[in-house]
Design a protein around this motif. Structure first.
Motif, PDB file in Angstrom:
ATOM      1  N   GLU A 149       0.914  -0.745  -0.353  1.00  0.00           N
ATOM      2  CA  GLU A 149       0.064   0.542  -0.407  1.00  0.00           C
ATOM      3  C   GLU A 149       0.907   1.307  -0.297  1.00  0.00           C
ATOM      4  O   GLU A 149       0.594   2.201  -0.475  1.00  0.00           O
ATOM      5  CB  GLU A 149      -0.988   0.064   1.174  1.00  0.00           C
ATOM      6  N   ARG A 150       2.029   1.101   0.629  1.00  0.00           N
ATOM      7  CA  ARG A 150       3.126   2.510   0.534  1.00  0.00           C
ATOM      8  C   ARG A 150       3.874   3.132  -0.426  1.00  0.00           C
ATOM      9  O   ARG A 150       4.333   3.254  -0.540  1.00  0.00           O
ATOM     10  CB  ARG A 150       3.744   2.416   2.262  1.00  0.00           C
ATOM     11  N   LEU A 151       4.414   1.413  -1.239  1.00  0.00           N
ATOM     12  CA  LEU A 151       4.483   1.733  -2.744  1.00  0.00           C
ATOM     13  C   LEU A 151       3.886   2.235  -3.639  1.00  0.00           C
ATOM     14  O   LEU A 151       4.336   2.724  -5.005  1.00  0.00           O
ATOM     15  CB  LEU A 151       4.935   0.203  -3.155  1.00  0.00           C
ATOM     16  N   ILE A 152       2.414   2.452  -3.409  1.00  0.00           N
ATOM     17  CA  ILE A 152       1.781   3.287  -4.569  1.00  0.00           C
ATOM     18  C   ILE A 152       1.911   4.606  -4.140  1.00  0.00           C
ATOM     19  O   ILE A 152       1.422   5.326  -3.115  1.00  0.00           O
ATOM     20  CB  ILE A 152       0.344   2.628  -4.256  1.00  0.00           C
ATOM     21  N   ALA A 153       2.324   5.971  -5.066  1.00  0.00           N
ATOM     22  CA  ALA A 153       2.706   7.246  -5.478  1.00  0.00           C
ATOM     23  C   ALA A 153       1.101   7.572  -5.415  1.00  0.00           C
ATOM     24  O   ALA A 153       0.104   7.121  -5.739  1.00  0.00           O
ATOM     25  CB  ALA A 153       3.611   7.266  -6.334  1.00  0.00           C
ATOM     26  N   PRO A 154       1.254   9.270  -4.987  1.00  0.00           N
ATOM     27  CA  PRO A 154      -0.045   9.369  -5.412  1.00  0.00           C
ATOM     28  C   PRO A 154      -0.468   9.860  -6.511  1.00  0.00           C
ATOM     29  O   PRO A 154      -1.757   9.743  -6.717  1.00  0.00           O
ATOM     30  CB  PRO A 154       0.435  11.430  -4.508  1.00  0.00           C
ATOM     31  N   ALA A 208      -6.260   3.878  -4.538  1.00  0.00           N
ATOM     32  CA  ALA A 208      -5.109   3.296  -4.531  1.00  0.00           C
ATOM     33  C   ALA A 208      -4.608   2.283  -5.400  1.00  0.00           C
ATOM     34  O   ALA A 208      -4.203   2.361  -6.907  1.00  0.00           O
ATOM     35  CB  ALA A 208      -4.233   2.691  -3.544  1.00  0.00           C
ATOM     36  N   LEU A 209      -5.114   1.716  -5.912  1.00  0.00           N
ATOM     37  CA  LEU A 209      -5.799   0.401  -6.853  1.00  0.00           C
ATOM     38  C   LEU A 209      -6.414   0.603  -7.839  1.00  0.00           C
ATOM     39  O   LEU A 209      -5.916   0.449  -9.005  1.00  0.00           O
ATOM     40  CB  LEU A 209      -6.467  -1.398  -6.152  1.00  0.00           C
TER      41      LEU A 209
END
Length: 406
Positions: free
Chosen positions: A274-279, A321-322
């Motif tokens: 989840e933290r790997l997904i940039a804004p 995020a997804l």
């Protein structure tokens, strides 16, 4: 609401260069998010399932591949197995609700496609034994069967069921590599178990115990003895460990004990993902097989589907995020050819990133990024308002939770 407006509302654009923000539309309501995901799933499924159900997959599916490679004998099973691993939870919801008729259509199409794929006299009888690759995609097919027991397994006629069992059994002649491939053998056996066939406990046990030996810490496994910076912990390792144990753990006290650790590690890895997904919905293009696009988040999507997200992560922020990831990887111009087939690339058509084992069929592992469609529209994942994910909060000066190792 455009994605830029969504990011502006979250306070992100001021600190994130405008040129990096995807200008495509971002759904503004939960129902729109779901409609977008269903549209993507249909776009992936239609050419594969329609042609296979009609016996024309081999005749009509293009085979894009690396120069000098010849994947024509294995690419069609890749397309079927990987697509079904992602599609299965959605069609398993059954005929109820506003999507019911649509799901019924795709469930029927999937059963017909599988029947063609395993029928020895079909023009689209697929290869389960030649070369080594069929073991991989028989495993993804088995994973799809585990994820849709009513829509797929229980819907087979006796002949199709017999043919499916024979096809899965035939892959036992393929010796798996001493790496994540051990889980393909284990998954095939779990699939046979679910079909009521004889299954080999030793293959399951070996895959589970060896991965216990390969655990490196903080939610990450080695791909074999060595650790690799890639997405195979998500493409294969965590999701298959979880699904094999869900299907088999009650057969062994030792497996039940392993399952407890597997669940803890999967939750940690989901938090990292989840933290790997940039804004802006991008994520690091590291490691091999990045042509699987949003399939890199197989484990995060599976964790949401199974209601096993860490307590610190709200389901709606994972949906947001997804949705951003799907938009960056699937909506990019050039992703599909003129006839609707996926093309090699990470963000658009980038044939140079395809390893020698990558071909058109391989790319359909992107479907596993859509697993939460198996949750009903009333589930919090879909019904709650959009929420900023961790990197959106972090890069806009908002409070966000500190990360902790397992």
């Amino acid at each position: 609401m455009k994605r830029r407006e969504f990011l502006e509302a979250a306070g992100v654009v001021a600190v994130w260069p405008a040129a990096t923000v995807n200008p495509s539309q971002r759904p503004s309501r939960p129902t729109d998010d779901r409609e977008t995901w269903v549209g993507v799933m249909r776009r992936l499924a239609d050419p594969v399932l329609t042609n296979l159900a009609n016996g024309t997959l081999k005749a009509r599916m293009p085979v894009e591949q690396a120069a000098g490679a010849d994947r024509r004998s294995v690419t069609h099973l890749e397309a079927l197995g990987r697509l079904l691993a992602g599609l299965a939870p959605w069609i398993e919801l059954g005929p109820g609700g506003s999507e019911g008729r649509l799901r019924t259509h795709y469930a029927d199409l999937a059963r017909r496609a599988i029947a063609r794929a395993v029928d020895p006299v079909s023009p689209d009888f697929l290869n389960f034994t030649r070369d080594r690759q069929p073991l991989v995609d028989a495993a993804f097919l088995a994973q799809g069967l585990l994820r849709a027991p009513r829509a797929l397994r229980e819907g087979f006629d006796s002949t199709t069921k017999r043919h499916v069992i024979a096809a899965l059994e035939s892959t036992r002649s393929i010796v798996p590599g001493f790496n994540n491939w051990l889980l393909f053998s284990a998954m095939v056996e779990a699939g046979l178990k679910s079909l009521g066939a004889e299954w080999d406990r030793t293959r399951v046990d070996y895959g589970l115990r060896q991965h216990e030996q390969w655990y490196k810490g903080d939610g990450a496994y080695g791909d074999g003895p060595d650790f690799h910076w890639d997405y195979y912990n998500s493409f294969v390792i965590h999701p298959m460990l979880v699904d094999v144990l869900d299907a088999c753990k009650d057969e062994s006290t030792a497996w039940k004990e392993i399952a407890v650790r597997v669940e803890q590690r999967a939750a940690r890895y989901a938090a990292v993902q989840e933290r790997l997904i940039a804004p802006d919905g991008s994520f690091p293009a590291i490691g091999r097989s990045i042509a699987y696009r949003c399939g890199a988040f197989h484990l995060l999507a599976q964790s949401a589907l199974r209601h096993r997200l860490p307590d610190s992560i709200a389901p709606a922020q994972v949906r947001s995020a997804l949705t951003a990831v799907i938009g960056r990887t699937i909506d990019a111009p050039g992703t599909f050819d003129a006839d609707g087939w996926l093309r090699i690339g990470f963000c658009g058509h980038q044939p140079g990133i395809g390893e020698p084992y990558i071909s058109t069929g391989s790319l359909y592992l992107s479907a596993v990024g859509l697993l939460p469609l198996g949750l009903p529209p009333t589930d919090e994942f879909w019904s709650a308002a959009a929420q900023p994910w961790t990197s959106v909060k972090a890069w806009s000066g908002q409070p966000f939770p500190i990360d902790h190792a397992l």
